[in-house]
Design a protein around this motif. Structure first.
Motif, short mmCIF file in Angstrom:
data_model
loop_
_atom_site.label_atom_id
_atom_site.label_comp_id
_atom_site.label_asym_id
_atom_site.label_seq_id
_atom_site.Cartn_x
_atom_site.Cartn_y
_atom_site.Cartn_z
N ALA A 37 0.81 -1.37 0.36
CA ALA A 37 -0.07 -0.21 0.27
C ALA A 37 1.25 1.55 -0.29
O ALA A 37 1.77 1.31 0.37
N GLY A 38 0.00 2.46 -0.43
CA GLY A 38 1.38 3.79 -0.16
C GLY A 38 1.42 3.65 -1.77
O GLY A 38 1.98 5.44 -2.05
N GLY A 39 1.68 3.01 -3.09
CA GLY A 39 2.09 3.89 -4.37
C GLY A 39 0.97 4.65 -4.99
O GLY A 39 1.58 4.96 -5.45
N ASN A 40 0.09 4.34 -4.87
CA ASN A 40 -1.02 5.27 -5.26
C ASN A 40 -0.52 6.75 -4.07
O ASN A 40 -1.08 7.79 -5.02
N LEU A 94 2.34 15.86 -0.82
CA LEU A 94 2.03 14.43 -0.16
C LEU A 94 2.39 15.24 0.92
O LEU A 94 3.39 15.32 1.18
N ASN A 95 2.04 14.70 2.57
CA ASN A 95 3.11 14.37 3.46
C ASN A 95 3.48 12.48 3.57
O ASN A 95 2.87 12.04 4.22
N LEU A 96 4.27 12.55 3.12
CA LEU A 96 5.44 11.33 3.65
C LEU A 96 5.39 10.76 4.61
O LEU A 96 5.45 9.92 5.17
N MET A 103 3.83 7.33 5.93
CA MET A 103 4.32 5.91 6.78
C MET A 103 4.48 5.91 7.95
O MET A 103 4.92 4.90 8.57
N ARG A 104 3.49 6.74 8.68
CA ARG A 104 3.64 6.40 10.33
C ARG A 104 1.97 5.34 10.00
O ARG A 104 2.13 4.67 10.58
N ASP A 105 1.36 5.95 9.26
CA ASP A 105 0.27 5.03 8.98
C ASP A 105 0.70 3.30 8.80
O ASP A 105 -0.25 2.87 8.48
N TYR A 106 1.46 3.07 7.27
CA TYR A 106 2.00 2.42 7.11
C TYR A 106 2.32 1.51 8.63
O TYR A 106 2.20 0.30 8.28
N GLU A 107 3.38 2.04 8.93
CA GLU A 107 3.86 1.40 10.11
C GLU A 107 2.63 1.18 11.26
O GLU A 107 3.15 -0.37 11.39
N ARG A 115 12.34 -0.78 6.48
CA ARG A 115 12.62 -0.05 8.19
C ARG A 115 12.59 -1.01 9.43
O ARG A 115 12.25 -1.61 9.98
N VAL A 116 10.24 -0.74 9.06
CA VAL A 116 9.65 -1.64 9.35
C VAL A 116 9.09 -2.69 9.45
O VAL A 116 9.75 -4.20 10.27
N ALA A 117 9.86 -3.51 8.22
CA ALA A 117 10.25 -5.01 8.56
C ALA A 117 10.37 -5.37 9.28
O ALA A 117 10.62 -6.71 9.81
N GLU A 118 12.21 -4.67 9.04
CA GLU A 118 12.86 -5.26 10.01
C GLU A 118 12.28 -5.32 12.02
O GLU A 118 12.60 -5.96 12.58
N LYS A 119 12.07 -3.95 12.16
CA LYS A 119 12.03 -4.11 13.06
C LYS A 119 10.26 -4.61 13.56
O LYS A 119 10.28 -5.31 14.84
N TYR A 120 9.35 -5.39 12.78
CA TYR A 120 7.87 -5.89 12.80
C TYR A 120 8.73 -7.64 12.37
O TYR A 120 7.55 -8.96 12.63
N GLY A 121 9.74 -8.09 12.01
CA GLY A 121 10.31 -9.20 11.59
C GLY A 121 9.26 -10.17 10.87
O GLY A 121 9.23 -11.07 10.86
#
Length: 274
Positions: free
Chosen positions: A82-85, A92-94, A98-102, A145-151
């Motif tokens: 998600a986020g591509g569109n 855009l408030n990037l 990314m906070r919403d993504y996490e 970063r998110v992938a590493e943080k949440y495994g």
């Protein structure tokens, strides 16, 4: 006995399967997620699959519309792109994106499901859209970063050199073609450590194109794809507004060899820019 896989795919056109045309299937497309589910089912007929992704969806709508129904299915595997569109938006408030993504990833991982994330790819659209490369690079850094943080598992799409070949892309230059979706399915299965029979597409050497051909192709692309896409953006509508999820509930996987040749009775809508 090992539990059966319950695979739920979330997201936008990337996960819906736009660009991989199959008139026998809902929304007239197949896509990498279907292909992954098919391979999982070939090795375990208890596997179940749902695909809630809809083209044109931005992150907020994906979270609001797809996340709760997905978690209610008690999935063992969730793919989330998600986020591509959002990256295509003029403003855009990037950081907020990314906070919403996490937050979404945290909710999915808290369910106990195995989570599969994706970086984005620098799609070679046009020099006019070169700023997207910077946004995508920042997005990818946060996704890693998110992938590493949440495994979570991560399909680092950005690194796949195979996608430098234009034949891996649909005519709209934004969505993967059938060979692209097939290759993506193969890479996903490798990340999952799952058995599969998918081969890397053998495209051969591309046919040399003249400058005139390239210009004509660019003009056709602008008229056929970019113009209607900008028009929808200005009107605040999306190509997915009249579509529903392709596979909205967990179900046995539909294998392509069992489909026959009948055309699916689904809404007809452009599969171009989301």
């Amino acid at each position: 006995m090992k539990n059966a896989i319950r695979f739920v795919a979330l997201g936008d056109s990337f996960t819906e399967g736009v660009g991989d045309i199959d008139l026998r299937l809902p929304n007239n497309c197949r896509g990498w997620a279907d292909r992954v589910a098919e391979e999982l089912a070939r090795h375990d007929d208890r596997a179940r699959y749902a695909n809630l992704a809809i083209r044109g969806r931005r992150l907020r709508r994906i979270v609001d519309e797809q996340l709760a129904p997905a978690l209610a299915m008690k999935p063992t595997l969730v793919s989330f792109y998600a986020g591509g569109n959002d990256l295509l938006m003029a403003r855009l408030n990037l950081a907020k994106l990314m906070r919403d993504y996490e937050d979404a990833v945290q909710r999915i991982t808290s369910s106990g499901a195995t989570v599969l994330l994706f970086t984005g790819y620098n799609v070679p659209l046009s020099p006019l859209l070169e700023p997207l490369k910077v946004r995508t690079a920042i997005y990818n850094r946060h996704v890693r970063r998110v992938a590493e943080k949440y495994g979570t598992l991560l399909v680092d799409y950005w690194c796949f050199e195979k996608f430098q070949d234009p034949r891996m892309w649909a005519p709209d230059r934004l969505h993967m073609s059938s060979p692209g979706h097939s290759y993506m399915a193969r890479k996903v299965l490798e990340v999952l450590g799952a058995r599969h029979s998918l081969q890397s597409p053998r495209l051969g050497a591309p046919r040399p194109r003249s400058r005139v051909e390239n210009i004509a192709d660019d003009v056709a692309w602008l008229r056929r794809d970019v113009g209607p896409w900008f028009s929808r953006r200005l009107r605040g509508v999306s190509s997915g507004d009249l579509l529903g999820a392709r596979w909205p509930e967990l179900m046995p996987v539909v294998l392509p060899e069992r489909l026959g040749t009948a055309k699916a009775q689904v809404p007809q809508l452009s599969s171009r820019f989301s």
